[in-house]
Design an enzyme around this catalytic site. Structure first.
Site, PDB file in Angstrom:
ATOM      1  N   GLN A  15       0.801  -1.185  -0.022  1.00  0.00           N
ATOM      2  CA  GLN A  15       0.034   0.023  -0.156  1.00  0.00           C
ATOM      3  C   GLN A  15       1.017   1.264   0.014  1.00  0.00           C
ATOM      4  OE1 GLN A  15      -3.504   0.551   2.965  1.00  0.00           O
ATOM      5  NE2 GLN A  15      -1.915   1.565   3.900  1.00  0.00           N
ATOM      6  N   GLY A  16       0.706   1.979  -1.011  1.00  0.00           N
ATOM      7  CA  GLY A  16       1.545   3.286  -1.183  1.00  0.00           C
ATOM      8  C   GLY A  16       0.867   4.436  -0.582  1.00  0.00           C
ATOM      9  N   TYR A  17       0.979   4.694   0.669  1.00  0.00           N
ATOM     10  CA  TYR A  17       0.097   5.890   1.230  1.00  0.00           C
ATOM     11  C   TYR A  17       0.791   6.851   1.731  1.00  0.00           C
ATOM     12  CZ  TYR A  17      -4.582   3.550   0.208  1.00  0.00           C
ATOM     13  OH  TYR A  17      -5.778   3.138  -0.339  1.00  0.00           O
ATOM     14  N   SER A  18       1.428   6.197   3.013  1.00  0.00           N
ATOM     15  CA  SER A  18       2.117   7.388   3.797  1.00  0.00           C
ATOM     16  C   SER A  18       3.454   8.025   3.137  1.00  0.00           C
ATOM     17  CB  SER A  18       2.736   6.624   5.212  1.00  0.00           C
ATOM     18  OG  SER A  18       1.830   6.341   5.913  1.00  0.00           O
ATOM     19  N   SER A  31       4.395  -1.547   4.441  1.00  0.00           N
ATOM     20  CA  SER A  31       4.877  -2.961   4.767  1.00  0.00           C
ATOM     21  C   SER A  31       4.944  -3.716   3.340  1.00  0.00           C
ATOM     22  CB  SER A  31       3.644  -3.147   5.663  1.00  0.00           C
ATOM     23  OG  SER A  31       2.265  -2.999   5.202  1.00  0.00           O
ATOM     24  N   GLU A  60      -9.723  -1.517   5.308  1.00  0.00           N
ATOM     25  CA  GLU A  60      -8.727  -1.846   6.209  1.00  0.00           C
ATOM     26  C   GLU A  60      -9.027  -1.777   7.835  1.00  0.00           C
ATOM     27  OE1 GLU A  60      -5.602   1.126   6.894  1.00  0.00           O
ATOM     28  OE2 GLU A  60      -4.215  -0.354   7.222  1.00  0.00           O
TER      29      GLU A  60
END
Lengths: 402, 364, 402, 364
Positions: C127-130, C162, C245
């Site tokens: 997951q490419g969010y933060s 992660s 999530e």
């Protein structure tokens, strides 16, 4: 580190044990919130004062025992009383807050006049600080006192005044100089509660008793010499008083005594035939609390030592009220659980008589919540600990109302 | 499959809540609680008319013929309004006991009177309920002697149903010969605990069912489920009040609900409490329909609600500041009711011990 | 309320029990944080998919079992697996977050291409969010994507990613329209991790493993059809993902399984000869947690029911992550205590192999703290619960920096 | 009377802290912890020179001749720096055991070597220490066979001192015949747990003192006090870091320490932790001077610090946000050290059981 008992200390210990054997049956019950001391309690207090088990370090000329300040002596007395399950004597705002304040900044005459009857439990004081709507912002007090013909003339209203309905005297924070800056315009007066113009309206609490009051002042006249320190020194004096309050609320010896009382209760209570003392789930809760109380008692001895050395207690002092009241509440919660269904009978006997065991614990359980709220909620205590104690930044001022 | 009340059940709940809201504004609650009798004729009649007293009585005996699940919805509503009235024993435990034991004649004699609210049975246990009460009864034939403490719903009761250790069920009129029944002044002014002295008092011994001890346990389980539901309602009421207070009270120039400390207390309360509702539903449903889970679920519901109730009642009081501590605001009725529910029919540690035993996790 | 088992339900239950007896020994161990599934896990997953014990409601054309949505069936499967101590199958961000997102808003082609290999555990997503410095303010993402020759060209940096070090694909939130308002300028792209220009630098955590990564993008080219929904819809899609999530993190069936595993551990562990299962102090902790887990499981079933009815879950959904992660941590804390001193041996075997029991629990104990911090700390969760769930006022904007 | 360290004790503490600060900046800690051996020759020499290894060895045997109280000050400092070194067993439990048992000749043989740091004894219990270890030893004459887990301070040890169930003390060289001693990969990389296999290994059996079981208990008590002190230091270190972080890290345009939620976490931590210092002091002093309180105080110190340590370590990690979870920051060395201290020589529930037994509150 040195906790050695000298011969004097051992003698003191033996003497108290002898006292407990001889007079222990005369002790009033501990706990159960505030009330005016009954005759049994007054007699007990007199015995304690004679032997220096109460007011030990207060000079003889003020009615105390005149003992030297000795941390270990104080600890021995507290311990022995706790172990024997005896009342450690009267604990009220006069004794814990006003007396040390007068010793610190009172005039010789004020000391001679007030300390002796106060520690004997004959003169009961109440604290005139909080005002409606002001919350915990004490320095914003609006109750006014103007000088007229050798008297302060007081008008205004106080709230959350515990004991006012049976108190003889009030120490009052009021505004004498409204033109000066907020903190500099306050004075600290000693006011007889019988003075005309004082109207006390009891505020019944969840315990079913009137622990608090609203107090209304209409042209109440007090001679100008009934001031502690000078005009405009009120904030300074009030803070001395509050400092002593914070110490009182964390008193670990009362907590230790609660541990012993619960232990005793556990041996007397059965659930379907099984002694509660033999139920590991409940016993473990008591042990956990005993460990915490032991820590708080050690912390208290450390503070006494460091104070004697003249060190600044800093955050070590600031945490005392918060963890002390929380721990007290958790102890009474355990007691209430041990009492169980049989302990739900609740018969507070009012000011004059001694309550039964279950009622006493239930009152403590509720009253402890009051202590967590009163004089600045636990939330405010945590702000103080974090900001003054740990140096964390204050909250930014709000730019708009929420 | 549907986890939660269906339309009919929600309707029943709404009607009960409406009635309670109408009958118990704060001044009425103050009045009834100050009287401290735990019973009010007019209020009881209104509840009875709605079918609350006979919620568990089969229709053929004139009752609503509903289940423990519906009874739990009513109990939650009663807790939400701190209703000063008998319920857990009079409307749930006693009828369940009579349904599970007793001859058909006894059922026909008792249940219609339960449904019309004219027979109100308090329930007393000798020991099986895990409480600290000092109760002990001796039986000789159909006569009982001894003392029973912590009697549930003795307030306003016409009779007391005694559950002996061997599961024997005996019914006595509170004003019968050899019976001395009295409510004691109570912490929880809405439901005073009862005490009954029996001196060679003649009783109606109900015909035992197939497994008297098991029946006694299931009566305890149903009672515990009701107390859990009552705590759920009471705690929800305190939380709702705390949130409302935080959203309107200003201090330091701000609504106190805008302070993180207050906000997080409210968040903690709802995070603890909301899942409890589902647990209570499940425990109640298990009494009706999943016998193999009934005991464990009831014990857990009772224990967990006791813990959450205690936390919520303390935190909600703290959010109210000094006002929360006053008699006038009345918040304390719920605080004390939650406290009483915790202790009645066994505290949380005891209930968890029984949950362990029921799962074969201990020999207790 | 209706939890009646139909004949179909009873048959399902019997079928799973038979499955557990026959194949239970092939189950991989649960817990121990995230890692790429090993062959044992992939084989197990294949068996579960065949029988519909995983991905039960996902349509057959996307590789699922094509079962009707039946809350009770899901509960029966979870229960039986939990009781038998079997792994409920692979749980990762692709399966829990991307798959439901594609089912909700993906194109038919995207679904056909990605869902089947994802639920089989063959394609792993991250997951490419933060982004660094942005904390929990996801909408402030600065990673840019500009269109060039039928491709998005991506430049920027993500953190706390992660699984990125072993993932095949990333779902990426990036800024495609910097001139539009903050929330309207984002898009949601599907990016193969093998694309040139992606640099993954593992961020070793306290568990000693590289659970997280920093991911650097330098001129990374992705065909423009690798977008979910349209340009500027990124924030909308990301929130759909986050919603899933939050549900995943509170999964009560994993918690229930932990209860059973700890119970089992307690019967196998002794302290000075006494079975831990026979120590009431520790047993009571497990029972207390069992009650809470039971509540959270019931809450989950209620949410499923209400969702099926189309009701707005409101605060009921918002609390799930907070209490679920906290409860998970308290469970692993108890397990660590039961393991005791003998459980301090710690040998994580990395991505490829299965860890021993003690190591698995210790990883969970630490990893659970990561979950409490990740995706918005517990503190932020509480803000959300209070503000969005209870309608409490937001904090006033600061007028000055603290 | 003086509750707290006197001037000499404070000087000793300052010197230890200075040495640790010099030797263990974060990069050194990373290096030593990654090696994972729990022992470093140079660092050990420095500690020995300062008198840490021989803190309890009487001056006539070349030691510092100090007490458990001073040892606790050192342990707190070691915890504060997460020092990868033996201490609780090598410098406290073993010398106390030898002082309490053994002939004068044995003391003269062992204690000077302890003081010079050349004899480093790990300590292993068969069962008395309340741990989950699967240890069992059979003794035939002066030969031992069996297995010992969770050996304290086996890292860098030259010998292992085995405490059998009857209080018998036996010393074996780690490289002696029939001895297979190895440290295991550990959660706490600064102090790996040891495992010793004995196959008919010849041991030096120390001459028993007057009450071997009592001595064994007091060795456990001293060890537990050291672990409590270590947790105190480690938790203080985490708290200090959390407060510093909160005072400098900005988020949402503010220092995070200005958020009430963060502030209150820090306040909770200090309110929990600060009284623990006094409890540890008291427990340590009780080992030296108040024998009738020594066991209860040690059990409570161990149990309470385990609980507070766990809370502080979690909250301090949370205050750090994502950074707190990384390996790089190194906060986890303290987190894990606190976790290991909790489990070694008995978890909190077990320690409280023993505190109850020591007060006659249970038959356990």
């Amino acid at each position: 580190m040195d906790l050695t008992y000298s011969d004097t200390h051992r003698a003191l210990q033996a003497e108290i044990r002898e006292f407990a054997r001889t007079y222990g049956h005369l002790s009033p019950r501990s706990g159960g919130g505030r009330k005016r001391p009954d005759q049994k309690t007054l007699d007990w207090q007199r015995r304690l004062l004679e032997r220096g088990y109460a007011a030990r370090t207060i000079p003889r000329e003020y009615g105390g025992y005149g003992g030297a300040s000795d941390v270990l002596e104080a600890a021995i007395i507290a311990d022995e009383f706790s172990r024997a399950g005896l009342s450690p004597g009267i604990m009220n705002q006069g004794i814990s807050m006003l007396v040390p304040t007068l010793l610190e900044v009172g005039t010789e005459e004020q000391r001679r006049r007030w300390i002796a009857p106060t520690i004997r439990g004959e003169v009961i004081w109440c604290q005139g600080y909080s005002e409606p709507g002001a919350g915990s912002d004490l320095a914003s007090a609006q109750t006014r006192a103007v000088v007229d013909d050798g008297h302060f003339v007081i008008n205004g209203q106080k709230i959350w005044t515990s004991s006012a309905h049976y108190a003889d005297m009030m120490f009052l924070l009021c505004r004498t100089d409204p033109d000066r800056p907020k903190h500099a315009g306050l004075s600290y007066l000693l006011v007889p509660m019988t003075t005309p113009g004082i109207d006390v309206r009891p505020l019944t609490t969840m315990t079913g008793r009137a622990e608090f009051n609203e107090v209304f002042f209409t042209d109440v006249r007090v001679p100008v010499d009934q001031i502690v320190m000078g005009r405009g020194d009120g904030w300074h004096v009030a803070n001395i008083t509050l400092k002593h309050e914070r110490s009182m609320l964390g008193d670990p010896n009362r907590l230790m005594q609660r541990v012993h009382r619960i232990r005793d209760l556990m041996t007397r209570t059965r659930i379907d035939g099984v002694r509660v003392a033999d139920m590991p789930e409940l016993r473990d809760r008591l042990l956990r609390l005993q460990g915490e109380v032991m820590a708080s008692r050690c912390h208290y001895l450390r503070l006494l030592t460091e104070r004697a050395r003249g060190e600044d207690p800093g955050v070590k002092q600031l945490i005392v009220k918060y963890f002390g009241t929380t721990l007290g509440h958790r102890l009474s919660a355990l007691a209430v659980d041990v009492l169980g269904a049989a302990g739900l009978v609740y018969e507070p006997r009012g000011e004059a008589a001694e309550d039964d065991e279950a009622t006493t614990w239930h009152i403590d359980y509720m009253y402890d919540i009051g202590l967590m709220i009163g004089g600045g909620t636990s939330q405010i205590q945590k702000n103080i600990i974090a900001e003054r104690g740990l140096g964390l930044p204050r909250e930014p001022k709000a730019s708009a109302r929420g | 499959m549907e986890f939660g009340p269906n339309d009919a059940q929600r309707l029943f709940e709404r009607l009960v809540r409406k009635l309670l809201a109408d009958h118990l504004p704060m001044d009425a609650l103050h009045r009834l609680a100050n009287a401290g009798s735990g019973f009010d004729d007019r209020f009881w009649s209104a509840l009875t008319e709605l079918g609350v007293a006979g919620v568990l009585v089969p229709e053929r005996f004139g009752g609503a013929g509903l289940g423990v699940f519906e009874a739990a919805l009513a109990a939650e509503a009663l807790g939400y309004h701190a209703a000063p009235t008998p319920f857990a024993a009079a409307a749930v435990m006693a009828p369940l006991a009579i349904l599970g034991a007793g001859s058909e004649a006894a059922r026909a004699a008792w249940l219609p009177r339960v449904a019309t609210g004219t027979a109100r049975l308090g329930v007393a246990f000798e020991t099986l309920a895990g409480s600290t009460a000092n109760s002990a009864v001796e039986r000789r034939g159909d006569r009982l002697s001894g003392c029973l403490e912590s009697v549930v719903d003795l307030a306003g009761a016409t009779h007391v149903l005694v559950v002996l250790d061997d599961g024997t069920l005996a019914v006595l009129p509170v004003d019968g010969p050899g019976v001395r029944a009295a409510c004691r002044p109570s912490l929880d002014r809405t439901r005073p605990p009862g005490q009954v002295h029996l001196a060679d008092a003649p009783a109606e011994i109900l015909e035992p069912g197939s497994d008297p001890q098991r029946l006694a346990c299931s009566v305890v389980d149903a009672g515990r489920t009701m107390l859990a539901a009552d705590t759920l309602g009471a705690a929800q009421s305190m939380l709702d009040r705390a949130v409302a207070h935080a959203g309107q009270r200003e201090q330091f120039g701000r609504l106190i609900g805008s302070f993180q400390a207050v906000k997080h207390m409210c968040a903690d309360m709802v995070a603890m409490l909301e899942p409890c509702r589902s647990l209570v539903w499940y425990a109640a449903h298990a009494q009706d329909a999943i016998p193999e889970e009934a005991r464990v679920a009831a014990c857990h519901a009772k224990a967990h609600l006791a813990e959450v109730g205690r936390e919520v009642s303390r935190m909600a009081t703290e959010v109210h500041g000094g006002m929360g501590f006053t008699d006038e605001l009345g918040l304390h009725y719920w605080f004390k009711r939650i406290g009483a529910n915790r202790q009645l029919l066994g505290g949380p540690e005891r209930c968890r011990q029984e949950a362990a035993a029921a799962q074969g996790w201990s020999t207790a």
